[in-house]
Design a protein around this motif. Structure first.
Motif, PDB file in Angstrom:
ATOM      1  N   VAL A   1       0.853  -1.194   0.000  1.00 39.96           N
ATOM      2  CA  VAL A   1       0.000   0.000   0.000  1.00 39.96           C
ATOM      3  C   VAL A   1       0.885   1.240   0.000  1.00 39.96           C
ATOM      4  O   VAL A   1       1.767   1.379   0.865  1.00 39.96           O
ATOM      5  N   LEU A   2       0.680   2.123  -0.981  1.00 37.51           N
ATOM      6  CA  LEU A   2       1.325   3.430  -0.966  1.00 37.51           C
ATOM      7  C   LEU A   2       0.375   4.381  -0.250  1.00 37.51           C
ATOM      8  O   LEU A   2      -0.631   4.827  -0.826  1.00 37.51           O
ATOM      9  N   CYS A   3       0.673   4.664   1.004  1.00 39.26           N
ATOM     10  CA  CYS A   3      -0.280   5.369   1.864  1.00 39.26           C
ATOM     11  C   CYS A   3      -0.604   6.764   1.346  1.00 39.26           C
ATOM     12  O   CYS A   3      -1.761   7.206   1.411  1.00 39.26           O
ATOM     13  N   GLU A   4       0.387   7.481   0.825  1.00 43.38           N
ATOM     14  CA  GLU A   4       0.176   8.861   0.393  1.00 43.38           C
ATOM     15  C   GLU A   4      -0.803   8.967  -0.776  1.00 43.38           C
ATOM     16  O   GLU A   4      -1.413  10.032  -0.981  1.00 43.38           O
ATOM     17  N   GLU A   5      -0.967   7.917  -1.562  1.00 47.21           N
ATOM     18  CA  GLU A   5      -1.873   7.956  -2.711  1.00 47.21           C
ATOM     19  C   GLU A   5      -3.047   6.980  -2.560  1.00 47.21           C
ATOM     20  O   GLU A   5      -3.833   6.809  -3.493  1.00 47.21           O
ATOM     21  N   ASN A   6      -3.177   6.363  -1.384  1.00 43.28           N
ATOM     22  CA  ASN A   6      -4.230   5.366  -1.156  1.00 43.28           C
ATOM     23  C   ASN A   6      -4.266   4.366  -2.309  1.00 43.28           C
ATOM     24  O   ASN A   6      -5.328   4.019  -2.838  1.00 43.28           O
ATOM     25  N   ALA A   7      -3.088   3.912  -2.696  1.00 45.13           N
ATOM     26  CA  ALA A   7      -2.939   3.024  -3.850  1.00 45.13           C
ATOM     27  C   ALA A   7      -2.384   1.682  -3.410  1.00 45.13           C
ATOM     28  O   ALA A   7      -1.651   1.590  -2.414  1.00 45.13           O
ATOM     29  N   LEU A   8      -2.719   0.642  -4.155  1.00 41.43           N
ATOM     30  CA  LEU A   8      -2.261  -0.705  -3.855  1.00 41.43           C
ATOM     31  C   LEU A   8      -1.477  -1.258  -5.025  1.00 41.43           C
ATOM     32  O   LEU A   8      -1.961  -1.288  -6.162  1.00 41.43           O
ATOM     33  N   PHE A   9      -0.238  -1.706  -4.757  1.00 48.36           N
ATOM     34  CA  PHE A   9       0.518  -2.499  -5.716  1.00 48.36           C
ATOM     35  C   PHE A   9       0.110  -3.951  -5.484  1.00 48.36           C
ATOM     36  O   PHE A   9       0.503  -4.566  -4.488  1.00 48.36           O
ATOM     37  N   SER A  10      -0.696  -4.485  -6.409  1.00 48.30           N
ATOM     38  CA  SER A  10      -1.406  -5.746  -6.144  1.00 48.30           C
ATOM     39  C   SER A  10      -0.675  -6.981  -6.623  1.00 48.30           C
ATOM     40  O   SER A  10      -1.177  -8.092  -6.424  1.00 48.30           O
ATOM     41  N   GLY A  11       0.514  -6.830  -7.240  1.00 45.70           N
ATOM     42  CA  GLY A  11       1.203  -8.014  -7.736  1.00 45.70           C
ATOM     43  C   GLY A  11       0.323  -8.785  -8.703  1.00 45.70           C
ATOM     44  O   GLY A  11      -0.222  -8.224  -9.656  1.00 45.70           O
ATOM     45  N   ASP A  12       0.146 -10.076  -8.442  1.00 46.37           N
ATOM     46  CA  ASP A  12      -0.735 -10.915  -9.257  1.00 46.37           C
ATOM     47  C   ASP A  12      -2.055 -11.212  -8.555  1.00 46.37           C
ATOM     48  O   ASP A  12      -2.867 -11.990  -9.071  1.00 46.37           O
ATOM     49  N   HIS A  13      -2.270 -10.619  -7.376  1.00 44.49           N
ATOM     50  CA  HIS A  13      -3.521 -10.891  -6.665  1.00 44.49           C
ATOM     51  C   HIS A  13      -4.714 -10.342  -7.435  1.00 44.49           C
ATOM     52  O   HIS A  13      -5.771 -10.974  -7.510  1.00 44.49           O
ATOM     53  N   ILE A  14      -4.537  -9.158  -8.015  1.00 43.93           N
ATOM     54  CA  ILE A  14      -5.574  -8.537  -8.842  1.00 43.93           C
ATOM     55  C   ILE A  14      -4.883  -8.015 -10.091  1.00 43.93           C
ATOM     56  O   ILE A  14      -3.879  -7.304 -10.003  1.00 43.93           O
ATOM     57  N   MET A  15      -5.413  -8.377 -11.259  1.00 40.90           N
ATOM     58  CA  MET A  15      -4.844  -7.921 -12.514  1.00 40.90           C
ATOM     59  C   MET A  15      -5.934  -7.271 -13.350  1.00 40.90           C
ATOM     60  O   MET A  15      -7.055  -7.776 -13.414  1.00 40.90           O
TER      61      MET A  15
END
Length: 300
Positions: free
Chosen positions: A163-177
């Protein structure tokens, strides 16, 4: 229907600024399981002297290593994060770490291997060994950015999103594509764990999701609702095939995946197997003699 996202505009090896704190460099390893290739994310400022973190360095590829080195030239890499240990995500982490002098952070290698008939990119890099073992919940402070490790087992038992907290963003890898559903391949992949992780992501209400493969998901709410509904619909379809008389996974695949590239059927059979294992645990189906991929399956 899942509102899949079109592929990103990019050039292999070129660092593209995709948000105020994120740059992306895509490796030249396209394929049926990697889409346009592995996207490595650089988190932090782009200017000289900035401290940055790097997520999923990618496959063992000298050209991609050179591209990453060029992208971070004049900067300090403080963290190298790996979502999971499949070969399209993890192998370049150690060479890159040695080149820039930064630690590698990830979960441990899984105790169970990925199934042998999965795609080569979904094999584990068995030589991988993180410098810092993550279990989920850790917060990592960088130069103007903060990342939280979010455990998301399912696609792999050691899958970790960030989770990139400053942008409320998620680096999801392969969990969600954004371009496809995710392969869940037993024995390491687990459908029960996958759905629980998906629910955990939905509950967080992220503004943007950055998959390792493909373009970002900029409207996560409806996308994730459709993603989850697809999994439950697939489960219902598997039960329907059993009710229609199918007993083996190989008998179900042509009907369940008629509209899908047949090159993906071996991987699809693993996801069906994952659904059946979850249903067997729940007492809804029975496997004879045991819940293996070549078992006979019947409704309870």
């Amino acid at each position: 229907m899942i509102p899949f996202v079109p592929p990103p505009t990019f050039e292999y090896g070129r660092p593209d600024a995709v948000s105020p704190l994120i740059r992306r460099v895509i490796a030249d390893n396209p394929g049926p399981f990697t889409f346009t290739g592995t996207g490595t994310y650089i988190v932090g400022g782009a200017g000289p002297g900035a401290g940055v973190g790097v997520i999923d360095p990618g496959p063992l590829d000298e050209r991609h290593l050179a591209a990453l080195m060029a992208a971070v030239q004049g900067q300090t890499v403080s963290h190298i994060l790996v979502t999971h240990t499949h070969r399209d995500h993890a192998p370049l982490a150690r060479p890159f770490a040695e080149a820039v002098g930064a630690p590698v952070l990830a979960a441990r290698l899984p105790a169970r291997p990925t199934h042998a008939s999965a795609a080569p990119d979904d094999d584990d890099d068995e030589s991988f060994s993180p410098d810092v073992v993550l279990t989920g919940g850790e917060r990592l402070a960088g130069d103007g950015w903060t990342i939280e490790a979010l455990a998301t087992p399912g696609h792999a038992s050691n899958h970790m999103a960030f989770v990139l907290c400053e942008e409320n963003a998620l680096f999801s890898g392969d969990h969600i594509m954004g371009w496809s559903t995710t392969v869940v391949a037993p024995p390491d992949g687990d459908m029960t764990a996958y759905l629980a992780s998906l629910d955990a992501v939905i509950a967080r209400g992220f503004s943007t999701i950055w998959p390792t493969h493909g373009a970002p998901i900029v409207e996560p709410g409806p996308f994730l609702a459709a993603y989850r509904a697809h999994r439950l619909a697939r489960e219902a379809q598997v039960l329907a095939r059993l009710a229609a008389g199918d007993r083996r996974i190989a008998d179900m695949i042509p009907a369940l995946y008629a509209a899908v590239d047949s090159r993906l059927w071996p991987a699809a059979s693993l996801s069906v197997w994952a659904h059946l294992i979850a249903l067997e645990r729940a007492g809804r189906v029975r496997a004879t003699p045991e819940p293996a991929i070549d078992a006979d399956w019947t409704l309870v």
